[in-house]
Design a protein around this motif. Structure first.
Motif, mmCIF file in Angstrom:
data_model
loop_
_atom_site.group_PDB
_atom_site.id
_atom_site.type_symbol
_atom_site.label_atom_id
_atom_site.label_comp_id
_atom_site.label_asym_id
_atom_site.label_seq_id
_atom_site.Cartn_x
_atom_site.Cartn_y
_atom_site.Cartn_z
ATOM 1 N N ARG A 58 34.289 6.815 -73.109
ATOM 2 C CA ARG A 58 33.409 7.154 -74.235
ATOM 3 C C ARG A 58 31.944 6.979 -73.835
ATOM 4 O O ARG A 58 31.096 7.802 -74.174
ATOM 5 N N ALA A 59 31.657 5.904 -73.127
ATOM 6 C CA ALA A 59 30.270 5.612 -72.744
ATOM 7 C C ALA A 59 29.730 6.607 -71.726
ATOM 8 O O ALA A 59 28.522 6.854 -71.676
ATOM 9 N N THR A 60 30.603 7.179 -70.908
ATOM 10 C CA THR A 60 30.143 8.107 -69.864
ATOM 11 C C THR A 60 30.209 9.569 -70.298
ATOM 12 O O THR A 60 29.767 10.441 -69.543
ATOM 13 N N ARG A 61 30.743 9.838 -71.463
ATOM 14 C CA ARG A 61 30.826 11.221 -71.927
ATOM 15 C C ARG A 61 29.435 11.848 -71.900
ATOM 16 O O ARG A 61 28.464 11.264 -72.326
ATOM 17 N N GLY A 62 29.353 13.015 -71.277
ATOM 18 C CA GLY A 62 28.071 13.704 -71.152
ATOM 19 C C GLY A 62 27.290 13.335 -69.897
ATOM 20 O O GLY A 62 26.190 13.823 -69.696
ATOM 21 N N THR A 63 27.853 12.464 -69.058
ATOM 22 C CA THR A 63 27.183 12.101 -67.800
ATOM 23 C C THR A 63 27.976 12.659 -66.622
ATOM 24 O O THR A 63 29.108 13.120 -66.788
ATOM 25 N N ASN A 64 27.395 12.555 -65.448
ATOM 26 C CA ASN A 64 28.093 13.034 -64.249
ATOM 27 C C ASN A 64 29.233 12.093 -63.832
ATOM 28 O O ASN A 64 30.027 12.444 -62.965
ATOM 29 N N LEU A 65 29.333 10.929 -64.431
ATOM 30 C CA LEU A 65 30.409 9.984 -64.110
ATOM 31 C C LEU A 65 31.707 10.294 -64.845
ATOM 32 O O LEU A 65 32.786 9.910 -64.393
ATOM 33 N N TYR A 66 31.604 10.975 -65.955
ATOM 34 C CA TYR A 66 32.758 11.159 -66.836
ATOM 35 C C TYR A 66 33.951 11.797 -66.124
ATOM 36 O O TYR A 66 35.058 11.274 -66.171
#
Length: 176
Positions: A58-66
């Motif tokens: 949830r915290a990485t949603r929208g990042t390159n880590l997701y």
């Protein structure tokens, strides 16, 4: 003192690596994305170890880590990842292996320190006899917990005294 587990190591390691000094998944993700990419692998292992993978996703949603974290979560359980790390499998990125190596290094350092403390103990026992300085006096003069120092002298329990304290007593008793 209990043996350091990989779980415990991960929690301390991410706090040490982070600039914010926190174990909050959301704070760590923000830091990892903005300024501290070294957190990438230990953060995933930490989240998996403490069953916070859903929170991490949830915290990485929208990042390159997701996508990377999502692929790991779908493919491996935490125990699978630990098994892969133990066997040095190439299935995981090098960064995950570096975290495991850091853990192994911490374990090896404790074992080495315990061996060195045992060597100091032998010399300190000899010096106590030669100098006539009591165990109580040596502990008191070096501002040690006398119960712990005395127990270390009697039993050799390396958890009772630090390596630095053993060195201090050795020097105090005239060791070179």
């Amino acid at each position: 003192m209990q043996k350091l587990t990989f779980h415990g190591f991960l929690k301390r390691y991410i706090v040490q690596l982070s600039q914010c000094g926190s174990s909050s998944i959301y704070k760590l993700v923000r830091e990892c994305v903005e300024s501290n990419p070294r957190l990438r692998e230990p953060l995933y292992l930490y989240a998996a170890a403490y069953d916070h993978t859903d929170t991490l996703l949830r915290a990485t949603r929208g990042t390159n880590l997701y996508k990377h974290y999502q692929a790991l979560a779908e493919r491996y359980s935490y125990s699978d990842m630990v098994s892969l790390l133990k066997t040095e499998s190439v299935a995981l990125d090098e960064g995950y292996h570096k975290v495991w190596q850091a853990y192994q290094s911490v374990l090896a350092r404790k074992e080495r320190d315990d061996r060195v403390k045992e060597l100091y103990r032998g010399e300190i026992l000899r010096l106590h006899q030669e100098t006539g300085v009591s165990v109580y006096r040596a502990g008191k003069d070096n501002r040690l917990n006398n119960g712990n120092y005395s127990a270390w002298i009697r039993t050799g329990d390396s958890n009772k005294i630090s390596l630095e304290a053993a060195k201090r007593v050795y020097t105090y008793l005239g060791g070179q």
